[in-house]
Scaffold this motif. Structure first.
Motif, PDB file in Angstrom:
ATOM      1  N   ASP A 163       6.289  -0.174  -5.987  1.00 38.93           N
ATOM      2  CA  ASP A 163       5.952  -0.105  -7.410  1.00 38.93           C
ATOM      3  C   ASP A 163       7.213   0.276  -8.171  1.00 38.93           C
ATOM      4  O   ASP A 163       7.921   1.221  -7.763  1.00 38.93           O
ATOM      5  CB  ASP A 163       4.907   0.971  -7.695  1.00 38.93           C
ATOM      6  CG  ASP A 163       3.476   0.487  -7.590  1.00 38.93           C
ATOM      7  OD1 ASP A 163       3.256  -0.691  -7.284  1.00 38.93           O
ATOM      8  OD2 ASP A 163       2.572   1.325  -7.793  1.00 38.93           O
TER       9      ASP A 163
ATOM     10  N   ASN B 182       8.719  -5.379   2.156  1.00 37.92           N
ATOM     11  CA  ASN B 182       7.969  -4.160   1.842  1.00 37.92           C
ATOM     12  C   ASN B 182       7.679  -4.143   0.351  1.00 37.92           C
ATOM     13  O   ASN B 182       8.516  -4.535  -0.465  1.00 37.92           O
ATOM     14  CB  ASN B 182       8.792  -2.913   2.199  1.00 37.92           C
ATOM     15  CG  ASN B 182       8.970  -2.739   3.680  1.00 37.92           C
ATOM     16  OD1 ASN B 182       8.008  -2.594   4.421  1.00 37.92           O
ATOM     17  ND2 ASN B 182      10.219  -2.759   4.123  1.00 37.92           N
TER      18      ASN B 182
ATOM     19  N   VAL C 249       4.955  -4.655  -9.288  1.00 40.87           N
ATOM     20  CA  VAL C 249       5.172  -4.570  -7.843  1.00 40.87           C
ATOM     21  C   VAL C 249       6.245  -5.581  -7.441  1.00 40.87           C
ATOM     22  O   VAL C 249       6.169  -6.749  -7.811  1.00 40.87           O
ATOM     23  CB  VAL C 249       3.869  -4.853  -7.061  1.00 40.87           C
ATOM     24  CG1 VAL C 249       4.109  -4.800  -5.559  1.00 40.87           C
ATOM     25  CG2 VAL C 249       2.783  -3.859  -7.472  1.00 40.87           C
TER      26      VAL C 249
ATOM     27  N   ALA D 162       3.541  -0.651   5.840  1.00 39.69           N
ATOM     28  CA  ALA D 162       2.298  -0.100   5.297  1.00 39.69           C
ATOM     29  C   ALA D 162       1.163  -1.122   5.344  1.00 39.69           C
ATOM     30  O   ALA D 162       0.217  -1.034   4.571  1.00 39.69           O
ATOM     31  CB  ALA D 162       2.515   0.383   3.873  1.00 39.69           C
TER      32      ALA D 162
ATOM     33  N   ASN E 244       6.765  -4.588   6.898  1.00 34.26           N
ATOM     34  CA  ASN E 244       5.317  -4.391   6.847  1.00 34.26           C
ATOM     35  C   ASN E 244       4.946  -2.994   7.345  1.00 34.26           C
ATOM     36  O   ASN E 244       4.015  -2.832   8.110  1.00 34.26           O
ATOM     37  CB  ASN E 244       4.604  -5.461   7.686  1.00 34.26           C
ATOM     38  CG  ASN E 244       3.116  -5.476   7.421  1.00 34.26           C
ATOM     39  OD1 ASN E 244       2.653  -5.054   6.374  1.00 34.26           O
ATOM     40  ND2 ASN E 244       2.356  -5.954   8.384  1.00 34.26           N
TER      41      ASN E 244
ATOM     42  N   GLU F  93       9.153  -6.795  -4.114  1.00 28.73           N
ATOM     43  CA  GLU F  93       9.439  -6.778  -2.676  1.00 28.73           C
ATOM     44  C   GLU F  93      10.894  -6.396  -2.449  1.00 28.73           C
ATOM     45  O   GLU F  93      11.776  -6.805  -3.203  1.00 28.73           O
ATOM     46  CB  GLU F  93       9.261  -8.173  -2.072  1.00 28.73           C
ATOM     47  CG  GLU F  93       7.857  -8.665  -2.017  1.00 28.73           C
ATOM     48  CD  GLU F  93       7.772 -10.048  -1.399  1.00 28.73           C
ATOM     49  OE1 GLU F  93       6.720 -10.330  -0.810  1.00 28.73           O
ATOM     50  OE2 GLU F  93       8.733 -10.846  -1.520  1.00 28.73           O
TER      51      GLU F  93
ATOM     52  N   GLY G 164       0.947  -4.178   4.377  1.00 28.33           N
ATOM     53  CA  GLY G 164       0.783  -5.030   3.200  1.00 28.33           C
ATOM     54  C   GLY G 164       0.461  -4.288   1.914  1.00 28.33           C
ATOM     55  O   GLY G 164       0.301  -4.910   0.868  1.00 28.33           O
ATOM     56  N   ARG G 165       0.359  -2.980   1.974  1.00 24.04           N
ATOM     57  CA  ARG G 165       0.109  -2.175   0.770  1.00 24.04           C
ATOM     58  C   ARG G 165       1.435  -1.776   0.141  1.00 24.04           C
ATOM     59  O   ARG G 165       2.472  -1.773   0.804  1.00 24.04           O
ATOM     60  CB  ARG G 165      -0.660  -0.904   1.125  1.00 24.04           C
ATOM     61  CG  ARG G 165      -2.081  -1.166   1.575  1.00 24.04           C
ATOM     62  CD  ARG G 165      -2.823   0.143   1.752  1.00 24.04           C
ATOM     63  NE  ARG G 165      -2.845   0.911   0.523  1.00 24.04           N
ATOM     64  CZ  ARG G 165      -3.876   1.003  -0.289  1.00 24.04           C
ATOM     65  NH1 ARG G 165      -4.994   0.371  -0.009  1.00 24.04           N
ATOM     66  NH2 ARG G 165      -3.817   1.724  -1.378  1.00 24.04           N
ATOM     67  N   VAL G 166       1.401  -1.386  -1.126  1.00 23.59           N
ATOM     68  CA  VAL G 166       2.586  -0.800  -1.741  1.00 23.59           C
ATOM     69  C   VAL G 166       2.934   0.436  -0.927  1.00 23.59           C
ATOM     70  O   VAL G 166       2.074   1.261  -0.605  1.00 23.59           O
ATOM     71  CB  VAL G 166       2.336  -0.439  -3.218  1.00 23.59           C
ATOM     72  CG1 VAL G 166       3.461   0.415  -3.764  1.00 23.59           C
ATOM     73  CG2 VAL G 166       2.167  -1.707  -4.050  1.00 23.59           C
ATOM     74  N   PHE G 167       4.200   0.518  -0.576  1.00 24.19           N
ATOM     75  CA  PHE G 167       4.665   1.547   0.353  1.00 24.19           C
ATOM     76  C   PHE G 167       5.520   2.610  -0.339  1.00 24.19           C
ATOM     77  O   PHE G 167       5.431   3.788  -0.049  1.00 24.19           O
ATOM     78  CB  PHE G 167       5.459   0.857   1.464  1.00 24.19           C
ATOM     79  CG  PHE G 167       6.149   1.762   2.433  1.00 24.19           C
ATOM     80  CD1 PHE G 167       5.474   2.780   3.074  1.00 24.19           C
ATOM     81  CD2 PHE G 167       7.480   1.570   2.726  1.00 24.19           C
ATOM     82  CE1 PHE G 167       6.120   3.601   3.986  1.00 24.19           C
ATOM     83  CE2 PHE G 167       8.130   2.377   3.641  1.00 24.19           C
ATOM     84  CZ  PHE G 167       7.443   3.396   4.265  1.00 24.19           C
TER      85      PHE G 167
ATOM     86  N   ARG H 247       3.684  -8.739  -8.567  1.00 25.10           N
ATOM     87  CA  ARG H 247       2.729  -8.424  -9.625  1.00 25.10           C
ATOM     88  C   ARG H 247       3.520  -8.105 -10.873  1.00 25.10           C
ATOM     89  O   ARG H 247       4.389  -7.238 -10.857  1.00 25.10           O
ATOM     90  CB  ARG H 247       1.832  -7.238  -9.242  1.00 25.10           C
ATOM     91  CG  ARG H 247       0.645  -7.669  -8.420  1.00 25.10           C
ATOM     92  CD  ARG H 247      -0.337  -6.544  -8.169  1.00 25.10           C
ATOM     93  NE  ARG H 247      -0.435  -6.411  -6.715  1.00 25.10           N
ATOM     94  CZ  ARG H 247      -0.451  -5.284  -6.054  1.00 25.10           C
ATOM     95  NH1 ARG H 247      -0.427  -4.143  -6.676  1.00 25.10           N
ATOM     96  NH2 ARG H 247      -0.518  -5.269  -4.745  1.00 25.10           N
TER      97      ARG H 247
END
Length: 138
Positions: A125, A122, A115, A74, A72, A117, A76-79, A103
């Motif tokens: 994209d 993490n 997207v 970022a 984690n 994980e 929860g954002r794309v990092f 996604r």
């Protein structure tokens, strides 16, 4: 003046499980794995195949405060953004390797993206830029 990103640190739980994920599932290359006895840690760097850009330093959490950020970094954002020259080749291979996409693929003006994980959660994209995108030729 010329500058570029050299490495990005990614906090991991365990060196060997992270190396296994990045080299066997994402097919990254192991660039360096050097033990540093003075700090009792390893300097582990991986990078996408054929990449001449920044590598990822797999940095094992050494304190409880660091452990809280594994997966984690970022919020929860794309990092991280993994650019490919063939989206469907890599997407299908990654799915076959059991990589979880949160996604599904979507066509955007800038290209096609999905997207996924990493082993700790993490978000990344997977991205193929359209030929008209300003960064497509870089």
């Amino acid at each position: 003046m010329k500058q570029s990103l050299f490495q990005i640190a990614l906090v991991v739980k365990d060196y060997d499980e992270a190396i296994d994920f990045y080299t066997n599932k994402l097919k990254f290359e192991l660039i360096e794995d050097t033990y540093q006895p003075e700090q009792d840690k390893r300097w582990v760097v991986v990078a996408p195949p054929g990449s001449d850009s920044a590598g990822i330093l797999l940095a094992r959490a050494s304190k409880p405060e660091q452990e809280a950020f594994i997966g984690n970094q970022a919020g929860g954002r794309v990092f991280l953004f993994l650019r490919t020259d063939d989206f469907w080749r890599d997407y299908n291979r990654m799915k076959a390797e059991g990589i979880r996409f949160v996604r599904e693929p979507k066509e955007q003006d800038y290209g096609i993206v999905a997207v996924f994980e990493d082993l700790y959660g993490n978000l990344w994209d997977l991205l193929e830029l359209s030929p008209s995108h300003p960064m497509a030729e870089r």
